[in-house]
Write a protein that holds these residues in place. Structure first.
Motif, PDB file in Angstrom:
ATOM      1  N   HIS A 103       0.830  -1.192   0.000  1.00 52.08           N
ATOM      2  CA  HIS A 103       0.000   0.000   0.000  1.00 52.08           C
ATOM      3  C   HIS A 103       0.877   1.259   0.000  1.00 52.08           C
ATOM      4  O   HIS A 103       1.992   1.246   0.516  1.00 52.08           O
ATOM      5  CB  HIS A 103      -0.925   0.027   1.225  1.00 52.08           C
ATOM      6  N   VAL A 104       0.355   2.329  -0.581  1.00 54.06           N
ATOM      7  CA  VAL A 104       1.106   3.584  -0.599  1.00 54.06           C
ATOM      8  C   VAL A 104       1.315   4.108   0.822  1.00 54.06           C
ATOM      9  O   VAL A 104       2.390   4.602   1.163  1.00 54.06           O
ATOM     10  CB  VAL A 104       0.376   4.617  -1.483  1.00 54.06           C
ATOM     11  N   LYS A 105       0.307   3.987   1.653  1.00 49.61           N
ATOM     12  CA  LYS A 105       0.449   4.430   3.054  1.00 49.61           C
ATOM     13  C   LYS A 105       1.499   3.604   3.770  1.00 49.61           C
ATOM     14  O   LYS A 105       2.330   4.140   4.522  1.00 49.61           O
ATOM     15  CB  LYS A 105      -0.903   4.321   3.775  1.00 49.61           C
ATOM     16  N   CYS A 106       1.495   2.307   3.540  1.00 47.99           N
ATOM     17  CA  CYS A 106       2.490   1.442   4.175  1.00 47.99           C
ATOM     18  C   CYS A 106       3.892   1.745   3.641  1.00 47.99           C
ATOM     19  O   CYS A 106       4.871   1.700   4.397  1.00 47.99           O
ATOM     20  CB  CYS A 106       2.147  -0.026   3.937  1.00 47.99           C
ATOM     21  N   PHE A 107       3.979   2.070   2.362  1.00 48.85           N
ATOM     22  CA  PHE A 107       5.277   2.398   1.787  1.00 48.85           C
ATOM     23  C   PHE A 107       5.829   3.693   2.374  1.00 48.85           C
ATOM     24  O   PHE A 107       7.023   3.792   2.665  1.00 48.85           O
ATOM     25  CB  PHE A 107       5.163   2.505   0.266  1.00 48.85           C
ATOM     26  N   ASP A 108       4.967   4.697   2.539  1.00 50.53           N
ATOM     27  CA  ASP A 108       5.412   5.960   3.133  1.00 50.53           C
ATOM     28  C   ASP A 108       5.921   5.742   4.559  1.00 50.53           C
ATOM     29  O   ASP A 108       6.949   6.301   4.962  1.00 50.53           O
ATOM     30  CB  ASP A 108       4.269   6.979   3.127  1.00 50.53           C
ATOM     31  N   PHE A 111       9.327   3.809   4.350  1.00 52.99           N
ATOM     32  CA  PHE A 111      10.460   4.632   3.910  1.00 52.99           C
ATOM     33  C   PHE A 111      10.841   5.660   4.975  1.00 52.99           C
ATOM     34  O   PHE A 111      12.020   5.997   5.139  1.00 52.99           O
ATOM     35  CB  PHE A 111      10.126   5.334   2.592  1.00 52.99           C
ATOM     36  N   LEU A 112       9.835   6.159   5.715  1.00 54.01           N
ATOM     37  CA  LEU A 112      10.128   7.077   6.811  1.00 54.01           C
ATOM     38  C   LEU A 112      10.942   6.386   7.908  1.00 54.01           C
ATOM     39  O   LEU A 112      11.868   6.986   8.479  1.00 54.01           O
ATOM     40  CB  LEU A 112       8.824   7.631   7.384  1.00 54.01           C
ATOM     41  N   SER A 113      10.651   5.128   8.174  1.00 48.74           N
ATOM     42  CA  SER A 113      11.424   4.375   9.164  1.00 48.74           C
ATOM     43  C   SER A 113      12.855   4.143   8.687  1.00 48.74           C
ATOM     44  O   SER A 113      13.789   4.121   9.505  1.00 48.74           O
ATOM     45  CB  SER A 113      10.741   3.037   9.456  1.00 48.74           C
ATOM     46  N   LEU A 114      13.038   3.976   7.373  1.00 48.51           N
ATOM     47  CA  LEU A 114      14.394   3.843   6.842  1.00 48.51           C
ATOM     48  C   LEU A 114      15.197   5.120   7.040  1.00 48.51           C
ATOM     49  O   LEU A 114      16.377   5.077   7.429  1.00 48.51           O
ATOM     50  CB  LEU A 114      14.342   3.492   5.351  1.00 48.51           C
ATOM     51  N   GLU A 115      14.561   6.264   6.781  1.00 46.22           N
ATOM     52  CA  GLU A 115      15.252   7.535   6.971  1.00 46.22           C
ATOM     53  C   GLU A 115      15.625   7.753   8.435  1.00 46.22           C
ATOM     54  O   GLU A 115      16.730   8.235   8.748  1.00 46.22           O
ATOM     55  CB  GLU A 115      14.377   8.680   6.466  1.00 46.22           C
ATOM     56  N   LYS A 133      16.651   7.778  -2.843  1.00 47.10           N
ATOM     57  CA  LYS A 133      15.315   7.163  -2.736  1.00 47.10           C
ATOM     58  C   LYS A 133      15.377   5.646  -2.881  1.00 47.10           C
ATOM     59  O   LYS A 133      14.435   5.034  -3.401  1.00 47.10           O
ATOM     60  CB  LYS A 133      14.354   7.759  -3.775  1.00 47.10           C
ATOM     61  N   GLU A 134      16.451   5.048  -2.421  1.00 50.90           N
ATOM     62  CA  GLU A 134      16.579   3.594  -2.497  1.00 50.90           C
ATOM     63  C   GLU A 134      16.022   2.957  -1.221  1.00 50.90           C
ATOM     64  O   GLU A 134      16.016   3.567  -0.150  1.00 50.90           O
ATOM     65  CB  GLU A 134      18.039   3.196  -2.675  1.00 50.90           C
ATOM     66  N   PHE A 135      15.580   1.727  -1.364  1.00 53.44           N
ATOM     67  CA  PHE A 135      15.057   0.968  -0.228  1.00 53.44           C
ATOM     68  C   PHE A 135      15.253  -0.510  -0.522  1.00 53.44           C
ATOM     69  O   PHE A 135      15.527  -0.911  -1.651  1.00 53.44           O
ATOM     70  CB  PHE A 135      13.565   1.282   0.006  1.00 53.44           C
ATOM     71  N   MET A 136      15.117  -1.303   0.506  1.00 52.56           N
ATOM     72  CA  MET A 136      15.180  -2.763   0.371  1.00 52.56           C
ATOM     73  C   MET A 136      13.784  -3.327   0.565  1.00 52.56           C
ATOM     74  O   MET A 136      13.048  -2.898   1.456  1.00 52.56           O
ATOM     75  CB  MET A 136      16.135  -3.359   1.411  1.00 52.56           C
TER      76      MET A 136
END
Length: 202
Positions: A103-108, A111-115, A133-136
């Motif tokens: 989900h887009v909400k879950c992705f946001d 990614f915020l937790s990665l930052e 803007k990379e992620f695993m």
């Protein structure tokens, strides 16, 4: 299902598929000033579904194999094949995906937790670069930098018991199509009478 919240992915919430977009020189132009690569393009089989003898490399690379030395040809230093010219490669974008949905909400949130992790753990060698803007992928750990949106139109389902009994072709042509043709003929005659054009010329 979403790999983060484990809920269904449907039209009620926007979702996408994780992917990676990167530059690539996968596409190549045949260098017409090199006869070896021109012959390689000409000798390419019309149907690539046929089984190919992989004991010998295809095309220009096969020139590096000394077939007469042994049963299994091994590339020799004396017969090293020339590389493909880099100026004949076309630079473009290559997109790949691991196939996992989110989900887009879950992705946001992810990614915020990665930052936040990058800010708190400065000494750690992180596999992704959040400035690019990379992620695993949380599930398969493949590298990504884009969320491809999945957009689809919901189709209305009609159950068979709600369908009425249809008319036969002759009745349908007489009742539905016949009235349309009659209206069209009336409009043609009206147009011809106003523009003084014979019906044979229409």
């Amino acid at each position: 299902t979403c790999i983060v919240c484990q809920e269904e992915t449907n039209a009620s919430s926007l979702y996408g598929i994780l992917g990676l977009v990167q530059p690539s020189k996968l596409l190549r132009h045949t260098p017409f000033d090199d006869k070896d690569y021109v012959f390689e393009a000409i000798n390419c089989p019309e149907n690539l579904d046929h089984k190919y003898d992989r004991s010998v490399p295809y095309g220009v690379a096969s020139l590096a194999c000394d077939v007469g030395v042994s049963e299994s040809p091994i590339p020799s230093r004396h017969f090293s094949s020339k590389g493909f010219p880099s100026d004949s490669c076309r630079l473009g974008s290559y997109a790949s995906t691991c196939g996992h949905l989110m989900h887009v909400k879950c992705f946001d949130t992810y990614f915020l937790s990665l930052e936040q992790r990058h800010q708190l753990q400065l000494a750690r060698n992180h596999p992704e670069n959040v400035s690019r803007k990379e992620f695993m992928c949380p599930l398969c750990k493949s590298l990504g930098n884009v969320l491809f949106p999945v957009v689809w139109k919901v189709k209305r389902e009609i159950h068979s018991e709600n369908l009425g009994e249809g008319d036969d072709l002759e009745t349908w042509l007489r009742d539905k199509i016949g009235s349309i043709i009659e209206k069209f003929d009336i409009n043609v005659e009206l147009f011809a009478s106003r523009s003084h054009v014979p019906l044979s010329d229409l």
